[in-house]
Design a protein around this motif. Structure first.
Motif, PDB file in Angstrom:
ATOM      1  N   VAL A  71     -41.667  68.013 -58.778  1.00 29.60           N
ATOM      2  CA  VAL A  71     -41.844  66.986 -57.580  1.00 29.60           C
ATOM      3  C   VAL A  71     -42.631  67.425 -56.469  1.00 29.60           C
ATOM      4  CG1 VAL A  71     -40.717  65.162 -56.021  1.00 29.60           C
ATOM      5  CG2 VAL A  71     -39.930  65.535 -58.259  1.00 29.60           C
ATOM      6  N   HIS A  72     -43.530  66.728 -55.824  1.00 36.31           N
ATOM      7  CA  HIS A  72     -44.214  67.108 -54.707  1.00 36.31           C
ATOM      8  C   HIS A  72     -43.880  66.015 -53.659  1.00 36.31           C
ATOM      9  CE1 HIS A  72     -47.768  69.878 -56.089  1.00 36.31           C
ATOM     10  NE2 HIS A  72     -46.406  70.371 -56.248  1.00 36.31           N
ATOM     11  N   LEU A  73     -43.253  66.380 -52.502  1.00 37.01           N
ATOM     12  CA  LEU A  73     -42.630  65.455 -51.558  1.00 37.01           C
ATOM     13  C   LEU A  73     -43.598  65.287 -50.494  1.00 37.01           C
ATOM     14  CD1 LEU A  73     -38.857  66.367 -51.283  1.00 37.01           C
ATOM     15  CD2 LEU A  73     -39.957  64.456 -52.540  1.00 37.01           C
ATOM     16  N   LYS A  74     -44.598  64.458 -50.593  1.00 35.95           N
ATOM     17  CA  LYS A  74     -45.817  64.130 -49.512  1.00 35.95           C
ATOM     18  C   LYS A  74     -45.450  62.685 -49.005  1.00 35.95           C
ATOM     19  CE  LYS A  74     -50.414  65.687 -51.050  1.00 35.95           C
ATOM     20  NZ  LYS A  74     -50.350  66.904 -51.213  1.00 35.95           N
ATOM     21  N   ASP A  75     -45.692  62.683 -47.660  1.00 33.22           N
ATOM     22  CA  ASP A  75     -45.946  61.363 -46.972  1.00 33.22           C
ATOM     23  C   ASP A  75     -47.053  61.123 -46.802  1.00 33.22           C
ATOM     24  OD1 ASP A  75     -44.770  59.097 -45.796  1.00 33.22           O
ATOM     25  OD2 ASP A  75     -43.219  60.128 -44.791  1.00 33.22           O
ATOM     26  N   ILE A  76     -47.443  59.784 -46.346  1.00 26.58           N
ATOM     27  CA  ILE A  76     -48.775  59.336 -45.834  1.00 26.58           C
ATOM     28  C   ILE A  76     -48.599  58.705 -44.577  1.00 26.58           C
ATOM     29  CG2 ILE A  76     -49.812  59.253 -48.036  1.00 26.58           C
ATOM     30  CD1 ILE A  76     -49.442  56.183 -47.828  1.00 26.58           C
ATOM     31  N   ARG A  77     -49.820  58.655 -43.911  1.00 29.23           N
ATOM     32  CA  ARG A  77     -49.665  57.777 -42.854  1.00 29.23           C
ATOM     33  C   ARG A  77     -50.561  56.536 -43.143  1.00 29.23           C
ATOM     34  NH1 ARG A  77     -50.408  63.157 -40.374  1.00 29.23           N
ATOM     35  NH2 ARG A  77     -48.764  63.702 -38.910  1.00 29.23           N
ATOM     36  N   ILE A 115     -41.248  74.488 -50.278  1.00 30.31           N
ATOM     37  CA  ILE A 115     -42.497  74.008 -49.437  1.00 30.31           C
ATOM     38  C   ILE A 115     -43.889  74.715 -49.783  1.00 30.31           C
ATOM     39  CG2 ILE A 115     -41.926  75.345 -47.553  1.00 30.31           C
ATOM     40  CD1 ILE A 115     -42.791  73.033 -45.577  1.00 30.31           C
ATOM     41  N   ALA A 116     -44.867  73.729 -50.043  1.00 28.82           N
ATOM     42  CA  ALA A 116     -46.170  74.468 -50.420  1.00 28.82           C
ATOM     43  C   ALA A 116     -46.952  75.035 -49.172  1.00 28.82           C
ATOM     44  CB  ALA A 116     -46.969  73.370 -50.859  1.00 28.82           C
ATOM     45  N   GLN A 117     -47.403  76.215 -49.352  1.00 31.63           N
ATOM     46  CA  GLN A 117     -48.309  77.121 -48.250  1.00 31.63           C
ATOM     47  C   GLN A 117     -49.243  76.302 -47.725  1.00 31.63           C
ATOM     48  OE1 GLN A 117     -48.089  77.370 -51.649  1.00 31.63           O
ATOM     49  NE2 GLN A 117     -50.258  76.749 -52.044  1.00 31.63           N
ATOM     50  N   ILE A 118     -49.647  75.245 -48.302  1.00 27.11           N
ATOM     51  CA  ILE A 118     -50.937  74.450 -47.932  1.00 27.11           C
ATOM     52  C   ILE A 118     -50.952  73.910 -46.445  1.00 27.11           C
ATOM     53  CG2 ILE A 118     -50.342  72.273 -48.771  1.00 27.11           C
ATOM     54  CD1 ILE A 118     -53.237  72.118 -50.091  1.00 27.11           C
ATOM     55  N   ALA A 119     -49.484  73.719 -46.180  1.00 27.19           N
ATOM     56  CA  ALA A 119     -49.415  73.427 -44.601  1.00 27.19           C
ATOM     57  C   ALA A 119     -49.800  74.515 -43.665  1.00 27.19           C
ATOM     58  CB  ALA A 119     -47.978  72.962 -44.444  1.00 27.19           C
ATOM     59  N   TRP A 120     -49.831  75.674 -44.083  1.00 32.24           N
ATOM     60  CA  TRP A 120     -50.132  76.868 -43.345  1.00 32.24           C
ATOM     61  C   TRP A 120     -51.961  77.215 -43.355  1.00 32.24           C
ATOM     62  CZ3 TRP A 120     -45.429  75.956 -44.989  1.00 32.24           C
ATOM     63  CH2 TRP A 120     -44.332  76.162 -44.138  1.00 32.24           C
ATOM     64  N   VAL A 142     -40.638  69.757 -54.049  1.00 31.26           N
ATOM     65  CA  VAL A 142     -41.318  70.565 -53.298  1.00 31.26           C
ATOM     66  C   VAL A 142     -42.194  70.079 -52.042  1.00 31.26           C
ATOM     67  CG1 VAL A 142     -43.506  72.272 -52.885  1.00 31.26           C
ATOM     68  CG2 VAL A 142     -41.819  72.415 -54.922  1.00 31.26           C
ATOM     69  N   VAL A 143     -41.889  70.233 -50.732  1.00 36.90           N
ATOM     70  CA  VAL A 143     -42.650  69.623 -49.438  1.00 36.90           C
ATOM     71  C   VAL A 143     -44.078  70.075 -49.578  1.00 36.90           C
ATOM     72  CG1 VAL A 143     -42.937  69.376 -47.403  1.00 36.90           C
ATOM     73  CG2 VAL A 143     -40.550  69.291 -48.321  1.00 36.90           C
ATOM     74  N   GLU A 144     -44.956  68.856 -49.846  1.00 39.81           N
ATOM     75  CA  GLU A 144     -46.544  69.371 -49.906  1.00 39.81           C
ATOM     76  C   GLU A 144     -47.145  68.417 -48.770  1.00 39.81           C
ATOM     77  OE1 GLU A 144     -49.505  70.418 -53.353  1.00 39.81           O
ATOM     78  OE2 GLU A 144     -48.835  68.125 -53.003  1.00 39.81           O
ATOM     79  N   ALA A 145     -47.425  69.127 -47.835  1.00 39.17           N
ATOM     80  CA  ALA A 145     -47.929  68.410 -46.833  1.00 39.17           C
ATOM     81  C   ALA A 145     -49.186  68.926 -46.181  1.00 39.17           C
ATOM     82  CB  ALA A 145     -46.976  67.837 -45.719  1.00 39.17           C
ATOM     83  N   GLU A 146     -50.399  68.571 -46.630  1.00 43.70           N
ATOM     84  CA  GLU A 146     -51.841  69.390 -46.074  1.00 43.70           C
ATOM     85  C   GLU A 146     -51.963  68.546 -45.053  1.00 43.70           C
ATOM     86  OE1 GLU A 146     -51.503  68.285 -49.519  1.00 43.70           O
ATOM     87  OE2 GLU A 146     -53.334  67.950 -50.219  1.00 43.70           O
ATOM     88  N   GLN A 147     -52.188  69.158 -43.766  1.00 43.82           N
ATOM     89  CA  GLN A 147     -52.776  68.756 -42.628  1.00 43.82           C
ATOM     90  C   GLN A 147     -53.282  69.814 -41.783  1.00 43.82           C
ATOM     91  OE1 GLN A 147     -49.996  66.037 -40.288  1.00 43.82           O
ATOM     92  NE2 GLN A 147     -48.329  67.314 -41.012  1.00 43.82           N
ATOM     93  N   ASP A 148     -54.088  69.229 -40.643  1.00 41.51           N
ATOM     94  CA  ASP A 148     -54.597  70.316 -39.862  1.00 41.51           C
ATOM     95  C   ASP A 148     -53.518  71.145 -39.068  1.00 41.51           C
ATOM     96  OD1 ASP A 148     -55.883  71.887 -38.049  1.00 41.51           O
ATOM     97  OD2 ASP A 148     -57.113  70.297 -37.292  1.00 41.51           O
ATOM     98  N   PRO A 149     -53.245  72.342 -39.084  1.00 40.73           N
ATOM     99  CA  PRO A 149     -52.250  73.091 -38.715  1.00 40.73           C
ATOM    100  C   PRO A 149     -52.337  73.336 -37.069  1.00 40.73           C
ATOM    101  CG  PRO A 149     -53.197  74.410 -40.246  1.00 40.73           C
ATOM    102  CD  PRO A 149     -54.039  73.313 -40.146  1.00 40.73           C
ATOM    103  N   ALA A 150     -53.695  73.049 -36.702  1.00 35.47           N
ATOM    104  CA  ALA A 150     -53.820  72.914 -35.294  1.00 35.47           C
ATOM    105  C   ALA A 150     -53.203  71.723 -34.694  1.00 35.47           C
ATOM    106  CB  ALA A 150     -55.129  73.145 -34.731  1.00 35.47           C
TER     107      ALA A 150
END
Ligand SMILES: O=C1C[C@@H](O)[C@H](O)[C@@H](O)C1=O
Ligand SMILES: [Co+2]
Length: 298
Positions: free
Chosen positions: A213-219, A11-16, A269-277
């Protein structure tokens, strides 16, 4: 079901903490990030700006938690800077990655990229390469790919929103022009879906040339808003265009099936950047881990 002996999960650190917008998750430390990655049941992460720059220190912190580094982003500037500059930076990155035990490097061509421009709507003004630039990019990557290969590493290329390789036609042309033995594809389900491309179609076509592979979902609703409200890429991230697999509109079942049938070997690798707040990173990491376990048996 995917084979545990062939496929590993990261999992990518970008979610943190988001290196492109460091205010997102600025309160999250490196130690918290990697501890939560391990706690959520992942085996690896990529490299973030808060990670120790000394590979010995980084490796020790990862080893302590039973983790490894599986890949790192590398920005190339093959069409706007002298080749030697990119090569020098690439070798430095390879040195670092090898010292921490990684086998893959993920290159993205950042010449003319609009992904980091806060005021630039992501759906407008993307740069398109001319013939000469296509040659510079693909020839340069072939040379970098050879350097990586000679060192037992794999160069993967990350198609990406706002860059010179974003559209389906660009991905096809890219895959046609690069040397198949030296340059591989980093398949990112989120960037394809955001770009309006069917990820299943692309994966089917290139699965034998995918090495990361980057596993990223979209809304989907947020993607629509990014168009009508003319958001930049980073505004889209902040608003929640991306999320973890299973939480959005990408259908991952056929993607896992294609990987399974092709006997894909490597990292997902789960890669799901979004606002951690808004999306607690540990909570979303656990959610992703459960979804992947349910769908793949991993
Ligand atoms: O692989 C990636 C790395 C990030 O920095 C990037 O912006 C993200 O969207 C991505 O797919
Ligand atoms: Co990605």
């Amino acid at each position: 079901m995917l084979d545990k002996n062939k496929v590993s999960l990261g999992i990518a650190q970008i979610a943190w903490t988001n290196d492109d917008m460091p205010d997102l998750g600025k309160e999250n430390t490196f130690e918290q990030c990697v501890s939560e990655i391990a706690l959520a049941g992942f085996a690896a992460s990529e490299v973030g700006a808060k990670y120790p720059t000394d590979p010995v220190v980084l490796k020790k912190a990862m080893d302590l938690r039973g983790l490894t580094i599986c890949n790192s982003w590398f920005s190339s500037f093959l069409i706007t800077k002298p080749y030697a500059e990119t090569e020098q930076a690439f070798i430095k990155s390879l040195d670092f990655l090898q010292a921490v035990g990684a086998k893959v490097i993920g290159v993205s061509e950042q010449s003319y990229s609009i992904q980091g421009k806060l005021e630039q709507p992501i759906w407008e003004g993307k740069y398109e390469m001319n013939d000469e630039e296509w040659e510079l990019l693909t020839e340069g990557l072939n040379k970098l790919g050879k350097i990586a290969k000679d060192r037992g590493m794999t160069l993967t290329f990350h198609h990406h929103m706002g860059t010179v390789v974003q559209t389906e036609a660009e991905i096809d042309k890219f895959m046609d022009m690069v040397d198949k033995e030296l340059v591989y594809l980093l398949f990112d389900s989120g960037h394809l879906s955001f770009a309006g491309i069917d990820p299943e179609k692309v994966l089917k076509k290139y699965v034998n040339r995918v090495r990361h592979v980057h596993l990223k979902d979209i809304r989907g609703e947020m993607v629509k808003r990014s168009q009508t409200e003319r958001w930049s890429f980073l505004k889209g991230v902040r608003e929640g265009v991306f999320t973890v697999p299973g939480d959005g509109d990408v259908d991952f079942a056929p993607l896992f099936k294609i990987l399974e049938e092709a006997e894909y070997k490597g990292w997902m690798v789960v890669e799901a950047e979004q606002d951690p707040a808004k999306a607690n990173p540990l909570e979303y990491a656990l959610k992703a881990r459960k979804y992947i376990a349910d769908k793949t048996g991993l």
